[in-house]
Every structure is written in structure tokens, then in C-alpha cells.
Design an enzyme around this catalytic site. Structure first.
Site, PDB file in Angstrom:
ATOM      1  N   ASP A 112      48.141 -62.418-101.289  1.00  0.00           N
ATOM      2  CA  ASP A 112      47.168 -63.391-101.798  1.00  0.00           C
ATOM      3  C   ASP A 112      47.851 -64.633-102.380  1.00  0.00           C
ATOM      4  O   ASP A 112      47.251 -65.378-103.137  1.00  0.00           O
ATOM      5  CB  ASP A 112      46.252 -62.740-102.843  1.00  0.00           C
ATOM      6  CG  ASP A 112      47.026 -62.090-103.998  1.00  0.00           C
ATOM      7  OD1 ASP A 112      48.274 -62.144-103.997  1.00  0.00           O
ATOM      8  OD2 ASP A 112      46.375 -61.526-104.900  1.00  0.00           O
ATOM      9  N   LYS A 130      40.037 -59.222-100.141  1.00  0.00           N
ATOM     10  CA  LYS A 130      40.458 -60.556-100.592  1.00  0.00           C
ATOM     11  C   LYS A 130      41.363 -61.268 -99.589  1.00  0.00           C
ATOM     12  O   LYS A 130      41.195 -62.456 -99.327  1.00  0.00           O
ATOM     13  CB  LYS A 130      41.172 -60.447-101.941  1.00  0.00           C
ATOM     14  CG  LYS A 130      41.723 -61.777-102.407  1.00  0.00           C
ATOM     15  CD  LYS A 130      42.061 -61.803-103.876  1.00  0.00           C
ATOM     16  CE  LYS A 130      43.313 -61.065-104.206  1.00  0.00           C
ATOM     17  NZ  LYS A 130      43.665 -61.221-105.628  1.00  0.00           N
ATOM     18  N   ARG A 157      37.115 -60.149-108.267  1.00  0.00           N
ATOM     19  CA  ARG A 157      36.538 -61.431-108.700  1.00  0.00           C
ATOM     20  C   ARG A 157      36.124 -62.355-107.559  1.00  0.00           C
ATOM     21  O   ARG A 157      35.541 -63.410-107.787  1.00  0.00           O
ATOM     22  CB  ARG A 157      37.522 -62.147-109.636  1.00  0.00           C
ATOM     23  CG  ARG A 157      37.514 -61.555-111.035  1.00  0.00           C
ATOM     24  CD  ARG A 157      38.567 -62.187-111.903  1.00  0.00           C
ATOM     25  NE  ARG A 157      39.905 -61.717-111.594  1.00  0.00           N
ATOM     26  CZ  ARG A 157      41.027 -62.358-111.905  1.00  0.00           C
ATOM     27  NH1 ARG A 157      40.968 -63.524-112.514  1.00  0.00           N
ATOM     28  NH2 ARG A 157      42.201 -61.856-111.596  1.00  0.00           N
ATOM     29  N   ASN A 212      56.885 -64.252-114.112  1.00  0.00           N
ATOM     30  CA  ASN A 212      57.215 -63.599-112.845  1.00  0.00           C
ATOM     31  C   ASN A 212      56.185 -64.008-111.796  1.00  0.00           C
ATOM     32  O   ASN A 212      54.990 -63.872-112.019  1.00  0.00           O
ATOM     33  CB  ASN A 212      57.168 -62.079-113.082  1.00  0.00           C
ATOM     34  CG  ASN A 212      57.335 -61.297-111.800  1.00  0.00           C
ATOM     35  OD1 ASN A 212      58.051 -61.720-110.889  1.00  0.00           O
ATOM     36  ND2 ASN A 212      56.677 -60.143-111.736  1.00  0.00           N
ATOM     37  N   LYS A 245      28.098 -80.216 -70.974  1.00  0.00           N
ATOM     38  CA  LYS A 245      28.627 -78.844 -70.986  1.00  0.00           C
ATOM     39  C   LYS A 245      29.150 -78.499 -69.608  1.00  0.00           C
ATOM     40  O   LYS A 245      28.513 -78.811 -68.593  1.00  0.00           O
ATOM     41  CB  LYS A 245      27.497 -77.878 -71.354  1.00  0.00           C
ATOM     42  CG  LYS A 245      27.939 -76.450 -71.493  1.00  0.00           C
ATOM     43  CD  LYS A 245      26.875 -75.445 -71.046  1.00  0.00           C
ATOM     44  CE  LYS A 245      26.787 -75.340 -69.536  1.00  0.00           C
ATOM     45  NZ  LYS A 245      25.963 -74.210 -69.070  1.00  0.00           N
ATOM     46  N   LEU A 290      52.454 -57.085-100.223  1.00  0.00           N
ATOM     47  CA  LEU A 290      51.475 -56.277-100.966  1.00  0.00           C
ATOM     48  C   LEU A 290      50.079 -56.866-100.775  1.00  0.00           C
ATOM     49  O   LEU A 290      49.840 -58.027-101.119  1.00  0.00           O
ATOM     50  CB  LEU A 290      51.833 -56.237-102.452  1.00  0.00           C
ATOM     51  CG  LEU A 290      53.252 -55.755-102.788  1.00  0.00           C
ATOM     52  CD1 LEU A 290      53.404 -55.583-104.300  1.00  0.00           C
ATOM     53  CD2 LEU A 290      53.586 -54.456-102.063  1.00  0.00           C
TER      54      LEU A 290
HETATM   55  C1  UD1 Z   1      51.775 -58.974-111.027  1.00  0.00           C
HETATM   56  C2  UD1 Z   1      53.103 -58.726-111.776  1.00  0.00           C
HETATM   57  C3  UD1 Z   1      53.266 -59.821-112.837  1.00  0.00           C
HETATM   58  C4  UD1 Z   1      53.215 -61.184-112.200  1.00  0.00           C
HETATM   59  C5  UD1 Z   1      51.952 -61.347-111.391  1.00  0.00           C
HETATM   60  C6  UD1 Z   1      52.013 -62.626-110.587  1.00  0.00           C
HETATM   61  C7  UD1 Z   1      53.538 -56.348-111.855  1.00  0.00           C
HETATM   62  C8  UD1 Z   1      53.442 -55.133-112.674  1.00  0.00           C
HETATM   63  N1  UD1 Z   1      53.040 -57.448-112.419  1.00  0.00           N
HETATM   64  O1  UD1 Z   1      50.758 -58.820-111.969  1.00  0.00           O
HETATM   65  O2  UD1 Z   1      54.506 -59.643-113.493  1.00  0.00           O
HETATM   66  O3  UD1 Z   1      53.294 -62.182-113.183  1.00  0.00           O
HETATM   67  O4  UD1 Z   1      51.803 -60.264-110.462  1.00  0.00           O
HETATM   68  O5  UD1 Z   1      50.787 -62.862-109.964  1.00  0.00           O
HETATM   69  O6  UD1 Z   1      54.061 -56.316-110.764  1.00  0.00           O
HETATM   70  N2  UD1 Z   1      48.814 -54.678-105.249  1.00  0.00           N
HETATM   71  C9  UD1 Z   1      48.795 -53.632-104.345  1.00  0.00           C
HETATM   72  N3  UD1 Z   1      48.643 -52.365-104.812  1.00  0.00           N
HETATM   73  C10 UD1 Z   1      48.513 -52.102-106.130  1.00  0.00           C
HETATM   74  C11 UD1 Z   1      48.524 -53.164-107.037  1.00  0.00           C
HETATM   75  C12 UD1 Z   1      48.674 -54.447-106.568  1.00  0.00           C
HETATM   76  O7  UD1 Z   1      48.918 -53.838-103.140  1.00  0.00           O
HETATM   77  O8  UD1 Z   1      48.389 -50.901-106.470  1.00  0.00           O
HETATM   78  C13 UD1 Z   1      48.969 -56.054-104.735  1.00  0.00           C
HETATM   79  C14 UD1 Z   1      47.762 -56.919-104.996  1.00  0.00           C
HETATM   80  O9  UD1 Z   1      46.853 -56.850-103.914  1.00  0.00           O
HETATM   81  C15 UD1 Z   1      48.370 -58.300-105.155  1.00  0.00           C
HETATM   82  C16 UD1 Z   1      49.750 -58.005-105.729  1.00  0.00           C
HETATM   83  O10 UD1 Z   1      50.023 -56.663-105.433  1.00  0.00           O
HETATM   84  O11 UD1 Z   1      48.556 -58.938-103.910  1.00  0.00           O
HETATM   85  C17 UD1 Z   1      49.804 -58.242-107.231  1.00  0.00           C
HETATM   86  O12 UD1 Z   1      48.869 -57.417-107.850  1.00  0.00           O
HETATM   87  P1  UD1 Z   1      48.053 -57.906-109.115  1.00  0.00           P
HETATM   88  O13 UD1 Z   1      47.147 -56.816-109.541  1.00  0.00           O
HETATM   89  O14 UD1 Z   1      47.470 -59.236-108.868  1.00  0.00           O
HETATM   90  O15 UD1 Z   1      49.245 -58.017-110.168  1.00  0.00           O
HETATM   91  P2  UD1 Z   1      49.173 -58.612-111.607  1.00  0.00           P
HETATM   92  O16 UD1 Z   1      48.665 -57.585-112.535  1.00  0.00           O
HETATM   93  O17 UD1 Z   1      48.517 -59.924-111.587  1.00  0.00           O
HETATM   94 CA    CA Z   2      47.402 -61.348-109.682  1.00  0.00          CA
END
Ligand code: UD1
Ligand code: CA
Length: 457
Positions: free
Chosen positions: A102, A22, A15, A167, A350, A8
Site C-alpha cells: 500500500d 485495499k 478505513r 520507520n 465505429k 506485505l
Molecule cells: C508499520 C511498522 C511501523 C512503521 C509503519 C509505516 C511494524 C510493527 N510497524 O506499522 O514501524 O512506521 O508500518 O507505515 O512493522 N501487513 C500484513 N500482515 C499483517 C500486518 C500487516 O501483510 O499481519 C501489511 C499491511 O497490509 C501493510 C503493511 O504490512 O501493507 C504494514 O502494516 P500496518 O498495519 O499498516 O503497519 P503499521 O502498524 O502502520
Molecule cells: Ca500503515
């Protein structure tokens, strides 16, 4: 077990305050997403799908991985929505592994442990216990200690917020079941997002067991959301690399002040590296090599027993065994030094080949040159290789002696064992074994009187 890895990587990373997506920010000069891809590509029988969104084109171009299936998520509606975009590429019998683009420091051993624990009738979750679990999805267990659901921070009750097991987002899920559960996701929650984590409750309702694994250290599952975290992860990664090098027999005077941004294709024994050395790209370093402080070496091949003193910059160069470089030397691309060459301070080289035992010890520019063995290049020698339009070569044959402050106007050849008088401007080829010099005759003026200071009126 065939593995389908879904990374993902569609999030914006607000941020980071950056124009760049990112996942293109770098650790050890390598994009975050590339770290994750490189890890996933080490799994056997695996295909990799990457979900991109923000800066999708930039990400694709920067990573340039034709073997990856790039999937675009046009709107970022949550982690569940992101995985839904990949649904069509999941076969029923596949084991789907979810990774985050990430989270770059995850280890292969951790993934293999996770995958060893999962079956077609279970889900494997990578969880971690944090001192402060704020912001993360909490792992909710029943009285028998079985996982029953994951609740996101914003949806959690006060009691759930006290749970320290969180998680990491990394999980392995059987393909057929995942696809079915993805179809059932809704966004009826505090963030109006499609949460991937909701599949846990669905699995439990069907009697599917949820097994958990933990990484060896929390570092493995740290994510990057801002530049502070990026810097922290860089240091963790560098510390790990430093420890690996020390385990292989390298002395690092201070592992906290060492950076490896790339790979060491081959590494000898008893290498000593002083502080603030940066090794970039692919380098090979032989036995008993000493590298002085504040030196930057990129894509170079360094032979046995080479000593590089402090403050050198070396790029795309080969340094033959026993050579001594620096301090303050700059070896630019296509510098090829044979054995036992000495390059001293304020020397720039060089696109030049220099044969054994030649010395260029002070203040010189050598470009587009072929220099034989046992040549002595005096201080301040310059190969004038460029006429403003074209570059030309200088050839200096074995045993030649070039006096200090000589300009060699290329194209020009200095013959074998020739001597060039100091201060010469050499415009034509010079014969072997002879002294050649071009110098204005010295005069002395006996009637000369120094000016004296005039009285101010
Ligand atoms: C998510 C988890 C949470 C966990 C946390 C760990 C869910 C609902 N929540 O939360 O339980 O503790 O990660 O860091 O899964 N991304 C996409 N498309 C989207 C949304 C996110 O590609 O529509 C990707 C982001 O780029 C990132 C990852 O998924 O790499 C996680 O997304 P992020 O928004 O950071 O999740 P959290 O809300 O932090
Ligand atoms: Ca996150």
C-alpha cells in the site's frame, strides 16, 4: 547479490470502507499493489513473493502475475508474522527486501541506494523525518547516533514519541539472519502483534550494524489507508507524470488538470494538451499534435499534426496525420482514419476505415463502413448497419458525395464518384458517377389555410 522481495499486502484496509481489498484500489487506474510489483520487477536478480490475506483470491486474480510466489497469511498477526509466512522461500545468501503493497510511489533509485548500502553483516532501513510522527514506529538512536531499536507508537514512552525520524517499513535484511530473528519474535507488546521491527534490537545485540537511508521526498513512502490519502497520492503521481511529459517537450496548459492513466508508447515533440485531458491505456502521439480541453483518449494511435478539438471521446482508434477531429466527436473501437480526414461535431464512428481527405463534418453515425478517399459525407448521414439481429457493412467508394440526411441501409455500396441526393434512403447499391436519390415528390397546396385559435367558451 540475489534479492528476495517480500511485499506485505495482507491487511484489510478497514478505513477504505470498501468491499475490495485495499491493495486493489487504484492510482492512475493501476492497483496499488501493481505499482509496487512493477517497481520491484525492475530490480535485477530478484524474485518476488507477495503475502496476501484479506481478499487473497481477488488480489491474485486481479494482478494475474504467474511469475509471483503468492503466500497466504491466514490471520493478520503483524508484520513480523507476515514475513514469517515467507520464511521457507528465503535462501541464506539472499538479500531480503521488504516492501508494503500500500506504498505505491517509491522510486527505483531509492531502493537501489538502500541495497547498495547493505551487506551480509548489516541491515538497511529506509527512514524519513516527519513534522508529525504520530502513528509511526520511531527510530531510536543512542548517543553516538547509532540505531538501537524501533519502537511502535503504542509502546513508546513520551520521550520516544517526540522522535521525528520514523520507520517507513521498507528494509533490506540478509536472509540467514532474518530467518533466525523471525523465529525469535514474540507478541509481547501493546498490540499483541508480531512486530517485524523487533529484529532491529536483535541485530544490534549481535553487533550487526543498522544503516539508514532516506528517500528523496516523503511522497515516496506515503501509504494509503483511506480514500483521502488515495486521492492525495493520485495527485502526487499525476504531478510527477506531468513534469516528466513537460521535460520531454509536451506543453500542458495546466499540469494540475491533466491525467495520464497508462503509458505513452511513443511521444512526439511540440504536443499541446489543453486542460482536463485524460490519456488512458497505451497511447502513441505524434509531433505537433494539439488536444483540446475535456477530451478522453484511450488506447489510440495519433499521427503527426493531428488536431483534436475539445470534448472528444476516442477509444482504440487510429488517427492519420493531419486529421482534424471534433469538437464533440466520438471515435469508438476499430476506427481507422487515414491522413487528413476531418471528423466534425456530433459524429460517431465505429469499426470503420476512412481513407485520406474524407470529410464527415456534422451529426453522423458511421458504423461497420469502409469509406474511400475524398468522400464528403453530409450532415445527418447514418449507416443503418444493424437489422436488430445482424450487422452489415456499408462501402462508399472514392470521391462519392453523400447528401445530408441520408440513410444507407447496409449491406450497400455507393460507387466511385457517385452523388446521393439529400434526404435519401439508399437500400440498393448505387452506380458510379451518377446521381441517385430516393425522395417523395414535393407538393404545394395552394388552398391551404392555417388553423386559427378557437375562442374558449
Ligand atoms: C508499520 C511498522 C511501523 C512503521 C509503519 C509505516 C511494524 C510493527 N510497524 O506499522 O514501524 O512506521 O508500518 O507505515 O512493522 N501487513 C500484513 N500482515 C499483517 C500486518 C500487516 O501483510 O499481519 C501489511 C499491511 O497490509 C501493510 C503493511 O504490512 O501493507 C504494514 O502494516 P500496518 O498495519 O499498516 O503497519 P503499521 O502498524 O502502520
Ligand atoms: Ca500503515
Amino acid at each position: 547479490m540475489k534479492i528476495t522481495t517480500i511485499i506485505l499486502a495482507a491487511g484489510k484496509g478497514t478505513r477504505m470502507c470498501s468491499d475490495q481489498p485495499k491493495v486493489l484500489h487504484k492510482i492512475a487506474n493501476k492497483p496499488l499493489l501493481r505499482h509496487v510489483y512493477d517497481l520491484s520487477s525492475q530490480l535485477t536478480d530478484n524474485s518476488v513473493h507477495i503475502v496476501i490475506g484479506h481478499g487473497a483470491e481477488l488480489v491474485k486474480q486481479a494482478l494475474n502475475l504467474p511469475e509471483v510466489n503468492w503466500i497466504e497469511q491466514l490471520q493478520q498477526l503483524g508484520t513480523g508474522h507476515a514475513v514469517q509466512q515467507a520464511s521457507g522461500f528465503i535462501a541464506d545468501e539472499d538479500m531480503v527486501l521488504i516492501l508494503y503493497g500500500d506504498v505505491p510511489l517509491l522510486k527505483l533509485a531509492t531502493l537501489n541506494r538502500l541495497l547498495a548500502n547493505v551487506s551480509q553483516q548489516s541491515i538497511a532501513l529506509l527512514t524519513v523525518n516527519l513534522e508529525n510522527s504520530t502513528g509511526y514506529g520511531r527510530i531510536v538512536r543512542n548517543d553516538s547516533g547509532e540505531v538501537i531499536k524501533i519502537v511502535e507508537e503504542k509502546d513508546a514512552t513520551d520521550a520516544e514519541k517526540n522522535i521525528l525520524e520514523v520507520n517507513t517499513g521498507i528494509m533490506a535484511v540478509p536472509g540467514d539472519k532474518l530467518k533466525r530473528w523471525l523465529d525469535q519474535l514474540d507478541n509481547d507488546n501493546a498490540q499483541n502483534e508480531y512486530y517485524l521491527t523487533d529484529i532491529i534490537e536483535m541485530a544490534v545485540a549481535e553487533g550487526i550494524s543498522v544503516v539508514t537511508n532516506q528517500p528523496e521526498t516523503v511522497d515516496e513512502v506515503l501509504g494509503v489507508n483511506n480514500r483521502m490519502q488515495l486521492a492525495q497520492l493520485e495527485r502526487i503521481y499525476q504531478q510527477q507524470q506531468a513534469e516528466q511529459l513537460m521535460a520531454r517537450g509536451v506543453t500542458l496548459r495546466d499540469p494540475l488538470r491533466f491525467d495520464l492513466r497508462g503509458s505513452l508508447d511513443s511521444l512526439g515533440q511540440d504536443i499541446e494538451i489543453d486542460i482536463n485531458v485524460i490519456l488512458e491505456g497505451n497511447n502513441s502521439i505524434g509531433n505537433n499534435v494539439k488536444i483540446g480541453p475535456n477530451t478522453h483518449i484511450k488506447n489510440s494511435l495519433i499521427g503527426d499534426n493531428v488536431e483534436i478539438l475539445g470534448l472528444c471521446i476516442i477509444e482504440d482508434a487510429q488517427i492519420g496525420q493531419g486529421s482534424r477531429i471534433g469538437p464533440y466527436a466520438r471515435l469508438r473501437p476499430e476506427t481507422v482514419l487515414a491522413a487528413n480526414v476531418h471528423i466534425g461535431n456530433f459524429v460517431e464512428i465505429k469499426k470503420s476505415a476512412i481513407a485520406e481527405e474524407t470529410k464527415i463534418n456534422h451529426l453522423s453515425y458511421i458504423g461497420d463502413a469502409s469509406i474511400g478517399s475524398k468522400v464528403n459525407i453530409g450532415a445527418g448521414t447514418i449507416t443503418c448497419n444493424y437489422d436488430g439481429a445482424n450487422k452489415f457493412r456499408t462501402i462508399i467508394e472514392d470521391g462519392a458525395f453523400i447528401g445530408s440526411d441520408t440513410q444507407l441501409i447496409a449491406p450497400v455500396t455507393v460507387g466511385k464518384n457517385a452523388t446521393i441526393g439529400a434526404g435519401s434512403t439508399i437500400t440498393r447499391d448505387t452506380p458510379a458517377d451518377q446521381l441517385t436519390l430516393s425522395r417523395v415528390k414535393q407538393v404545394s397546396v395552394s388552398s391551404w389555410q392555417r388553423p386559427t385559435k378557437q375562442e374558449k367558451s
